[in-house]
Design an enzyme around this catalytic site. Structure first.
Site, mmCIF file in Angstrom:
data_model
loop_
_atom_site.group_PDB
_atom_site.id
_atom_site.type_symbol
_atom_site.label_atom_id
_atom_site.label_comp_id
_atom_site.label_asym_id
_atom_site.label_seq_id
_atom_site.Cartn_x
_atom_site.Cartn_y
_atom_site.Cartn_z
ATOM 1 N N ALA A 242 0.823 -1.211 0.000
ATOM 2 C CA ALA A 242 0.000 0.000 0.000
ATOM 3 C C ALA A 242 0.857 1.260 0.000
ATOM 4 O O ALA A 242 0.624 2.186 -0.786
ATOM 5 C CB ALA A 242 -0.940 -0.005 1.205
ATOM 6 N N SER B 278 7.844 1.778 9.571
ATOM 7 C CA SER B 278 8.286 1.279 10.867
ATOM 8 C C SER B 278 9.131 0.023 10.710
ATOM 9 O O SER B 278 8.728 -0.919 10.017
ATOM 10 C CB SER B 278 7.090 0.979 11.768
ATOM 11 O OG SER B 278 7.534 0.361 12.958
ATOM 12 N N ILE C 228 7.241 -3.333 12.414
ATOM 13 C CA ILE C 228 5.979 -3.937 11.984
ATOM 14 C C ILE C 228 6.183 -4.655 10.647
ATOM 15 O O ILE C 228 6.466 -4.013 9.637
ATOM 16 C CB ILE C 228 4.882 -2.862 11.834
ATOM 17 C CG1 ILE C 228 4.686 -2.118 13.166
ATOM 18 C CG2 ILE C 228 3.576 -3.502 11.376
ATOM 19 C CD1 ILE C 228 3.761 -0.930 13.079
ATOM 20 N N ALA D 271 -2.307 -11.895 -5.666
ATOM 21 C CA ALA D 271 -3.100 -12.060 -6.883
ATOM 22 C C ALA D 271 -3.811 -10.746 -7.175
ATOM 23 O O ALA D 271 -4.191 -10.015 -6.256
ATOM 24 C CB ALA D 271 -4.115 -13.191 -6.717
ATOM 25 N N LYS E 96 -2.339 -14.285 -15.018
ATOM 26 C CA LYS E 96 -3.601 -14.742 -14.434
ATOM 27 C C LYS E 96 -4.744 -14.396 -15.378
ATOM 28 O O LYS E 96 -4.962 -13.230 -15.688
ATOM 29 C CB LYS E 96 -3.827 -14.087 -13.068
ATOM 30 C CG LYS E 96 -5.178 -14.400 -12.433
ATOM 31 C CD LYS E 96 -5.375 -13.631 -11.138
ATOM 32 C CE LYS E 96 -6.782 -13.830 -10.588
ATOM 33 N NZ LYS E 96 -7.021 -13.053 -9.353
ATOM 34 N N LEU F 126 -5.179 -1.358 4.013
ATOM 35 C CA LEU F 126 -5.855 -1.921 5.178
ATOM 36 C C LEU F 126 -6.302 -0.865 6.184
ATOM 37 O O LEU F 126 -7.211 -1.117 6.969
ATOM 38 C CB LEU F 126 -4.953 -2.943 5.879
ATOM 39 C CG LEU F 126 -4.664 -4.234 5.105
ATOM 40 C CD1 LEU F 126 -3.675 -5.098 5.870
ATOM 41 C CD2 LEU F 126 -5.936 -5.001 4.828
ATOM 42 N N GLU G 183 -11.705 -12.214 -4.488
ATOM 43 C CA GLU G 183 -11.653 -11.739 -5.871
ATOM 44 C C GLU G 183 -10.440 -10.840 -6.140
ATOM 45 O O GLU G 183 -10.419 -10.090 -7.116
ATOM 46 C CB GLU G 183 -12.952 -11.019 -6.233
ATOM 47 C CG GLU G 183 -14.113 -11.965 -6.536
ATOM 48 C CD GLU G 183 -13.984 -12.695 -7.863
ATOM 49 O OE1 GLU G 183 -13.087 -12.339 -8.642
ATOM 50 O OE2 GLU G 183 -14.783 -13.613 -8.117
ATOM 51 N N ILE H 157 -5.233 -4.837 -4.184
ATOM 52 C CA ILE H 157 -4.331 -3.959 -4.925
ATOM 53 C C ILE H 157 -5.138 -2.944 -5.727
ATOM 54 O O ILE H 157 -4.788 -1.760 -5.808
ATOM 55 C CB ILE H 157 -3.416 -4.773 -5.867
ATOM 56 C CG1 ILE H 157 -2.589 -5.788 -5.080
ATOM 57 C CG2 ILE H 157 -2.516 -3.848 -6.681
ATOM 58 C CD1 ILE H 157 -1.555 -5.212 -4.182
#
Length: 499
Positions: free
Chosen positions: A18, A42, A45, A53, A81, A334, A343, A347
């Site tokens: 992200a 950080s 973390i 995918a 894919k 997130l 699905e 991303i």
């Protein structure tokens, strides 16, 4: 806008996929503007690193960033894919496909699905996705990129990528550093707000004070800026999508190498299989109300075999932030919300949020109308994807466990109920031009989950049914024949490596 009104400094909190996608898109959009971008990551973390995918929009993002596809594939162990193969979702032993690209083409100006539906109601033996170029290629483990100058009946296939998320973050780190994005490894000790409720500065573990005009929260589920500091609430969707944990581990590479993701339903959830060049990504997504962590790991081990990494258990809460842009802070990834990876949309949501943001780039005045419109658009994105994911569960006929029996009575959103009722009548799709998933995606999953309309569109009767029946059968044979001609997936990847 005048120089005085321009935002001079953007601060991104958090790295991983992200953070580095946010920095990449921002640095590309602001390439000719006198802005500073700083990413603070950080060291304490670890990144989640299981978003491996994607959907075809990843190729659009690489083109936007002017990243060569071949270079990206080689350096991230990527594979291609064509879609997802679902097993045991509707009933145990039944498979269906969700393909990328088109399925068939319009006949006499009407949707291909309607003509196929009449064919099916008259005893036809084909499946809807038998007319998908992507699935014809997938079934034979073949791959090619269509040449616009030489179209064939395979040209309407589109593709996405599987990749190593850690390598992608590293790749984009180098991309951003070349564009003068400043990178710091440090921990955020404190987030300071000014009297207007905006973020004024960050205090780092080493004592540095980081000032900025605008802040982007990529700190994951912690959401240390938008959630903890600015106290923007979280809309919990667990009552719609009860799975809340995943165990993930890697195994050896597959041979042959399939150009698609697999999603297999199990007793308390579902299992993913993501083929990379050098290994396979695996995970089991489940609801801890019905399954313990150790049982989930045992199930994954049983179906995967030997792990080459230690299994990791990840907890999550499905839902979204009540606002994804508030004052001088934007939540990405997130920190903005979570929709299970069924699905492969994580991303996409990062990319879409950043592209929406740079298209309405704010000034220091932070006008409220563009902020409201951004939040409306992103809310709509999440709602549409949520409904599409729920469709994979809510029409199941499985009753072999408490988890699947739960779905017989679980409430679904009114928006999805409306879509189902409309489709069941005459196969009509709810018209929503902003829905990520196009008509053929909805048709494929409806059919895969046993949702078939009571009637077909009566206008279809104006077409010559005999000729259409013949055309359907000949096109299916031609598609399967032509799909056998391209290189197999592994050979195609090998050719990219040697160029």
């Amino acid at each position: 806008m005048s120089t005085e009104q321009q935002i001079n400094t953007f601060v991104i909190v958090g790295g991983g996929t992200a953070g580095w996608i946010a920095a990449s898109i921002l640095s590309r959009a602001l390439a000719h503007m006198p802005c500073k971008i700083r990413l603070i990551e950080s060291p304490h973390i670890p990144t989640v690193g299981v978003g491996e995918a994607t959907i075809p929009s990843i190729v659009d993002m690489l083109e936007y960033l002017k990243i060569p596809l071949a270079d990206f594939i080689v350096k991230t162990n990527a594979t291609f894919k064509y879609g997802i193969k679902f097993s045991d979702w509707h009933t145990i032993g039944q498979d269906y496909w969700h393909p990328f690209g088109y399925v068939g083409s319009k006949i006499d100006g009407r949707p291909f699905y309607q003509h196929w539906l009449k064919h099916k109601k008259h005893g036809g033996q084909t499946e809807f996705t038998d007319f998908s170029p992507a699935i014809a290629l997938s079934k034979q483990n073949r791959f090619f990129i269509p040449d616009p100058k030489h179209p064939t009946n395979l040209s309407s296939s589109t593709y996405a990528l599987h990749f190593d998320a850690t390598l992608v973050a590293q790749y984009l780190t180098h991309y951003c550093l070349d564009k003068n994005v400043q990178h710091s490894l440090n921990h955020i000790q404190h987030v300071a707000l000014n009297p207007e409720g905006q973020i004024s500065h960050l205090l780092l573990e080493d004592g540095e004070q980081v000032n900025g005009d605008f802040f982007i929260d990529c700190s994951g589920q912690q959401s240390i800026l938008m959630g903890k500091a600015m106290r923007i609430g979280y809309e919990n969707w667990q009552h719609y999508l009860p799975v809340n944990k995943a165990v993930a581990a890697q195994s050896a590479a597959l041979d042959p190498l399939p150009p698609y993701t697999r999603s297999v339903a199990h007793e308390h959830g579902w299992r993913w299989q993501i083929p990379l060049q050098n290994r396979t990504g695996n995970g089991y997504v489940y609801c801890d109300q019905y399954c313990t962590d150790s049982a989930a790991q045992d199930l994954l081990s049983k179906h995967v075999g030997e792990f080459i990494t230690e299994p990791r258990t990840i907890s999550f809460t499905t839902g979204k932030r009540q606002k994804m842009w508030h004052k001088n802070c934007l939540a990405i990834g997130l920190s903005s919300g979570f929709l299970e990876p069924l699905e492969s949309t994580s991303i996409y949501l990062i990319m879409k949020a950043m592209l929406n943001f740079v298209q309405t780039l704010p000034s220091k005045k932070l006008h409220q109308a563009p902020i409201n419109e951004f939040n409306r658009r992103m809310d709509h994105e999440y709602n549409c994807i949520r409904d599409f994911i729920i469709l994979h569960y809510c029409e199941t006929k499985r009753t072999d466990s408490d988890f699947w029996r739960m779905w017989q009575n679980l409430a679904i959103p009114d928006s999805l109920q409306t879509k189902l009722e409309l489709f069941r009548a005459q196969g009509q799709l709810y018209h929503d031009t902003d829905d990520l998933f196009a008509s053929d995606s909805w048709y494929s999953v409806y059919e895969g989950m046993g949702v078939r309309p009571d009637e077909y569109d009566p206008v279809i009767d104006s077409s010559d049914f005999t000729k259409i029946e013949q055309a359907l059968l000949s096109s299916k044979v031609a598609l399967e024949h032509n799909a056998s001609k391209p290189l197999d997936h592994m050979a195609y990847l090998s050719r990219i490596k040697t160029k």
